[in-house]
Scaffold this motif. Structure first.
Motif, PDB file in Angstrom:
ATOM      1  N   MET A 151      49.442  94.853  84.902  1.00 44.54           N
ATOM      2  CA  MET A 151      50.476  95.116  83.905  1.00 44.54           C
ATOM      3  C   MET A 151      50.360  96.552  83.391  1.00 44.54           C
ATOM      4  O   MET A 151      51.360  97.260  83.245  1.00 44.54           O
ATOM      5  N   GLU A 152      49.134  96.995  83.164  1.00 46.77           N
ATOM      6  CA  GLU A 152      48.899  98.367  82.704  1.00 46.77           C
ATOM      7  C   GLU A 152      49.390  99.397  83.720  1.00 46.77           C
ATOM      8  O   GLU A 152      49.861 100.478  83.342  1.00 46.77           O
ATOM      9  N   MET A 153      49.314  99.049  85.015  1.00 45.63           N
ATOM     10  CA  MET A 153      49.654 100.009  86.060  1.00 45.63           C
ATOM     11  C   MET A 153      51.097  99.898  86.524  1.00 45.63           C
ATOM     12  O   MET A 153      51.445 100.404  87.602  1.00 45.63           O
ATOM     13  N   THR A 154      51.951  99.262  85.758  1.00 44.26           N
ATOM     14  CA  THR A 154      53.376  99.265  86.084  1.00 44.26           C
ATOM     15  C   THR A 154      53.981 100.606  85.687  1.00 44.26           C
ATOM     16  O   THR A 154      53.376 101.405  84.985  1.00 44.26           O
ATOM     17  N   ASP A 155      55.201 100.853  86.124  1.00 46.28           N
ATOM     18  CA  ASP A 155      55.797 102.189  86.031  1.00 46.28           C
ATOM     19  C   ASP A 155      56.263 102.533  84.618  1.00 46.28           C
ATOM     20  O   ASP A 155      56.754 101.673  83.882  1.00 46.28           O
ATOM     21  N   THR A 156      56.117 103.793  84.281  1.00 45.46           N
ATOM     22  CA  THR A 156      56.644 104.327  83.015  1.00 45.46           C
ATOM     23  C   THR A 156      57.689 105.409  83.272  1.00 45.46           C
ATOM     24  O   THR A 156      58.122 106.080  82.329  1.00 45.46           O
ATOM     25  N   SER A 157      58.076 105.578  84.531  1.00 49.64           N
ATOM     26  CA  SER A 157      59.060 106.599  84.888  1.00 49.64           C
ATOM     27  C   SER A 157      60.292 105.918  85.480  1.00 49.64           C
ATOM     28  O   SER A 157      60.157 104.972  86.277  1.00 49.64           O
ATOM     29  N   PRO A 158      61.498 106.329  85.098  1.00 51.13           N
ATOM     30  CA  PRO A 158      61.799 107.455  84.208  1.00 51.13           C
ATOM     31  C   PRO A 158      61.780 107.040  82.737  1.00 51.13           C
ATOM     32  O   PRO A 158      61.795 105.850  82.414  1.00 51.13           O
ATOM     33  N   ALA A 176      50.250 120.216  82.118  1.00 47.54           N
ATOM     34  CA  ALA A 176      50.475 118.819  81.741  1.00 47.54           C
ATOM     35  C   ALA A 176      50.868 118.008  82.966  1.00 47.54           C
ATOM     36  O   ALA A 176      51.531 118.501  83.881  1.00 47.54           O
ATOM     37  N   ALA A 177      50.455 116.748  82.981  1.00 45.13           N
ATOM     38  CA  ALA A 177      50.852 115.838  84.052  1.00 45.13           C
ATOM     39  C   ALA A 177      52.276 115.359  83.808  1.00 45.13           C
ATOM     40  O   ALA A 177      52.711 115.241  82.664  1.00 45.13           O
ATOM     41  N   PRO A 178      53.012 115.051  84.868  1.00 43.43           N
ATOM     42  CA  PRO A 178      54.375 114.543  84.688  1.00 43.43           C
ATOM     43  C   PRO A 178      54.366 113.100  84.219  1.00 43.43           C
ATOM     44  O   PRO A 178      53.376 112.372  84.385  1.00 43.43           O
ATOM     45  N   ASN A 179      55.468 112.662  83.644  1.00 37.07           N
ATOM     46  CA  ASN A 179      55.606 111.271  83.268  1.00 37.07           C
ATOM     47  C   ASN A 179      55.484 110.396  84.516  1.00 37.07           C
ATOM     48  O   ASN A 179      56.065 110.706  85.557  1.00 37.07           O
ATOM     49  N   GLY A 180      54.736 109.311  84.407  1.00 38.87           N
ATOM     50  CA  GLY A 180      54.563 108.393  85.528  1.00 38.87           C
ATOM     51  C   GLY A 180      53.259 108.576  86.267  1.00 38.87           C
ATOM     52  O   GLY A 180      52.892 107.718  87.075  1.00 38.87           O
ATOM     53  N   MET A 181      52.545 109.683  86.021  1.00 37.89           N
ATOM     54  CA  MET A 181      51.239 109.869  86.650  1.00 37.89           C
ATOM     55  C   MET A 181      50.244 108.956  85.936  1.00 37.89           C
ATOM     56  O   MET A 181      50.094 109.011  84.721  1.00 37.89           O
ATOM     57  N   GLN A 182      49.544 108.106  86.697  1.00 33.35           N
ATOM     58  CA  GLN A 182      48.791 107.006  86.097  1.00 33.35           C
ATOM     59  C   GLN A 182      47.303 107.276  85.915  1.00 33.35           C
ATOM     60  O   GLN A 182      46.639 106.559  85.168  1.00 33.35           O
ATOM     61  N   GLY A 183      46.748 108.242  86.622  1.00 28.46           N
ATOM     62  CA  GLY A 183      45.320 108.488  86.539  1.00 28.46           C
ATOM     63  C   GLY A 183      44.916 109.136  85.228  1.00 28.46           C
ATOM     64  O   GLY A 183      45.737 109.476  84.380  1.00 28.46           O
ATOM     65  N   LYS A 184      43.609 109.315  85.067  1.00 30.93           N
ATOM     66  CA  LYS A 184      43.043 109.935  83.871  1.00 30.93           C
ATOM     67  C   LYS A 184      42.358 111.247  84.254  1.00 30.93           C
ATOM     68  O   LYS A 184      41.766 111.362  85.320  1.00 30.93           O
ATOM     69  N   SER A 185      42.424 112.211  83.373  1.00 30.57           N
ATOM     70  CA  SER A 185      41.693 113.451  83.597  1.00 30.57           C
ATOM     71  C   SER A 185      40.197 113.194  83.453  1.00 30.57           C
ATOM     72  O   SER A 185      39.747 112.540  82.507  1.00 30.57           O
ATOM     73  N   LEU A 186      39.425 113.740  84.394  1.00 28.86           N
ATOM     74  CA  LEU A 186      37.970 113.590  84.372  1.00 28.86           C
ATOM     75  C   LEU A 186      37.271 114.870  83.935  1.00 28.86           C
ATOM     76  O   LEU A 186      36.060 115.012  84.124  1.00 28.86           O
ATOM     77  N   ILE A 187      38.008 115.807  83.347  1.00 28.51           N
ATOM     78  CA  ILE A 187      37.410 117.089  82.967  1.00 28.51           C
ATOM     79  C   ILE A 187      36.231 116.894  82.011  1.00 28.51           C
ATOM     80  O   ILE A 187      35.159 117.480  82.197  1.00 28.51           O
ATOM     81  N   ALA A 188      36.389 116.062  80.992  1.00 31.98           N
ATOM     82  CA  ALA A 188      35.275 115.834  80.071  1.00 31.98           C
ATOM     83  C   ALA A 188      34.109 115.152  80.768  1.00 31.98           C
ATOM     84  O   ALA A 188      32.940 115.386  80.430  1.00 31.98           O
TER      85      ALA A 188
END
Length: 535
Positions: free
Chosen positions: A521-528, A422-434
């Motif tokens: 606005m979407e890319m502002t911080d969510t951590s902690p 799992a990615a940690p809280n605050g990591m903003q990118g998206k998984s490209l696996i699919a």
């Protein structure tokens, strides 16, 4: 691949996407990287978070935008307290190793003066440990670990490990034939008088080029930094193959090239003829109108005031760009040969069926686009669009092309996802696996940030810029000025017609400006996260 996958992460420097055969270049030969693309998935619209080394490499490591991870410009190190995806791999019992360029800390020891705040003589300054927003900054550890002077002044110096999550590091600090770090020790073991071969003053005869920062290095191919990176990468793989292979690895193979100074060694120096280099479409097409900061660069060239020995962009002549491009192609072909050797050993050691191989670059280079060279705060696609190739033994499809929007910010969550972490809280990118098998990337736009301490091109010290890139458009706004840039890729792929002030484009400009505001606005911080409910 029942066990956790290994990762071989290959990254080059200042390498634009269209400087590979598999991305459409008809001159430079990159058969090894092409085969990698044929065996995996190639992403056609992969963008950096910022076109500057340290900030974008910090985004790669953290999956966060520069305005969040704090390394906003070269000269600001990534915090030693930052959580990197390599930290998480290491915590999951991955063996983590970095060979080559890191550049998460400064490599120049020069103290900044321009663009730094002046102390108010009428006020008492805070104590030194309270002068930044984070009062723990000075207690994190050493932020001089990649300085050239640190390595040159202490022959026994070693990094404090783990270094941003890496258990092992073989460092190459700098570019061209003037690299130090572990490379310098490796070189001097093989050639004790190697310093007599380095630099412009020791170059071989026969350099008739006028391209800035180009010399014919006397360092032979087998002792050049790209050879060091390849040799040490293969050595790591050989050592791993002798283990019981129960512990997965993440190995970052980081080439300092292609980058100025332009010093490809041996046969790579004249592998490409400048006369056969095609000028970019935008070189002589003419911008309509010429944006103010680009005009300033043209004026500096005309007045012979351009600084051609530094790191920032400047305007060039046809001959200069043909020569610089030919030498860059030589550096790329040397790297491709090194990658062929590495991948050959990966297969010989029977590690290929257990290893995900990734290829990308930290940013591009104008390389003649709009008559410019190197990099700067003009977000033309040659600078901000880089290659990204993912070759995974478990993927059903091969030779896949994904044209969705994505970027450097997505690398960390993608690698963690593939490792089942799992990615940690605050990591903003998206998984490209699919997306590896053709699914959507999940992005409808990408944000590019810029924050320059030193003002140039007519812009003030500490100016900032923000770009929104969609599949069809780029909108760029600059701090402190009333003008901006707006291009329609569908009708203007070379970004020549700036629609910023075009009357018919004003509804589009308004819409993209709103999209940019919402993206920021979407890319502002969510951590902690919250620790308690609250009231």
């Amino acid at each position: 691949m029942d066990k956790l996958p290994n990762f071989l992460f290959i990254i080059t420097d200042q390498h634009r996407a269209d400087h590979l055969s598999c991305y459409g270049n008809r001159i430079v030969k990159t058969p090894a990287i092409d085969r990698l693309a044929q065996a995996g998935t190639r992403f056609d619209h992969f963008y950096v978070a910022t076109p500057i080394c340290m900030p974008n490499r910090a985004t790669l490591m953290t999956g966060r935008m520069p305005s969040l991870h704090g390394a906003r410009q070269n000269g600001i190190p990534l915090s030693l307290t930052a959580t990197t995806f390599v930290d998480i791999l290491r915590a999951a019992d991955y063996d983590t190793a970095l060979i080559g360029k890191c550049h998460l800390q400064s490599i120049s020891g020069a103290r900044p003066t321009i663009g730094m705040p002046d102390a108010d003589p009428e006020r008492v300054q805070p104590p030194e440990h309270l002068r930044e927003a984070d009062k723990s900054w000075l207690s994190h550890g050493r932020y001089d670990q990649e300085l050239r002077s640190t390595w040159q002044n202490d022959p026994s110096f070693e990094l404090a490990l783990p270094y941003y999550g890496f258990n092992q590091v073989q460092l190459a600090v700098g570019h061209g034939d003037e690299v130090v770090g572990h490379y310098d020790r490796w070189l001097n073991q093989r050639k004790p008088d190697a310093d007599k071969l380095r630099g412009r003053k020791n170059q071989l005869p026969g350099n008739c080029y006028v391209a800035p920062q180009a010399w014919r290095t006397a360092i032979p191919e087998e002792l050049y930094p790209s050879a060091f990176v390849a040799e040490q990468t293969i050595k790591y793989l050989e050592n791993y193959s002798r283990s019981d292979r129960s512990q997965p690895f993440f190995l970052q193979c980081s080439f300092p090239d292609p980058h100025h100074p332009f010093t490809p060694p041996g046969r790579y120096w004249d592998m490409y003829d400048p006369e056969e280099i095609l000028l970019p479409e935008s070189f002589n097409s003419g911008e309509r109108p010429i944006v103010p900061h680009l005009r300033r660069l043209y004026q500096e060239r005309a007045a012979e005031q351009a600084n051609k020995d530094g790191q920032r962009t400047f305007a060039v002549t046809e001959r200069e760009v043909r020569e610089a491009t030919a030498l860059t192609y030589g550096m790329i072909s040397m790297i491709d040969d090194a990658i062929a050797s590495i991948l050959g050993w990966l297969k010989t050691l029977r590690l290929d069926n257990d290893t995900v191989v990734i290829f990308t670059s930290d940013h591009g280079d104008f390389m003649g686009d709009h008559q410019l060279l190197l990099k700067g705060a003009l977000h033309y696609r040659g600078l901000v669009r880089v290659p990204f190739i993912w070759s995974d033994p478990v993927n059903e499809s091969t030779g896949e092309l994904n044209s969705g929007l994505c970027g450097t910010i997505d690398l960390a969550p993608t690698i963690l996802h593939r490792a089942g972490l799992a990615a940690p809280n605050g990591m903003q990118g998206k998984s490209l696996i699919a997306a590896m098998n053709g699914a959507a990337t999940g992005h409808d736009s990408m944000l590019i940030e810029e924050h320059q301490r030193r003002g140039y091109m007519g812009l003030a010290n500490n100016f900032r810029a923000r770009s929104l890139i969609t599949k069809q458009h780029r909108l760029t706004m600059y701090e402190g000025v009333g003008w901006g840039e707006l291009y329609d890729f569908s009708s203007d792929p070379h970004e020549l017609d700036n629609l910023w002030n075009t009357p018919s484009a004003q509804p589009l400009r308004q819409d993209l400006t709103e999209q940019l505001a919402r993206k920021m606005m979407e890319m502002t911080d969510t951590s902690p996260l919250a620790t308690h409910h609250g009231p």
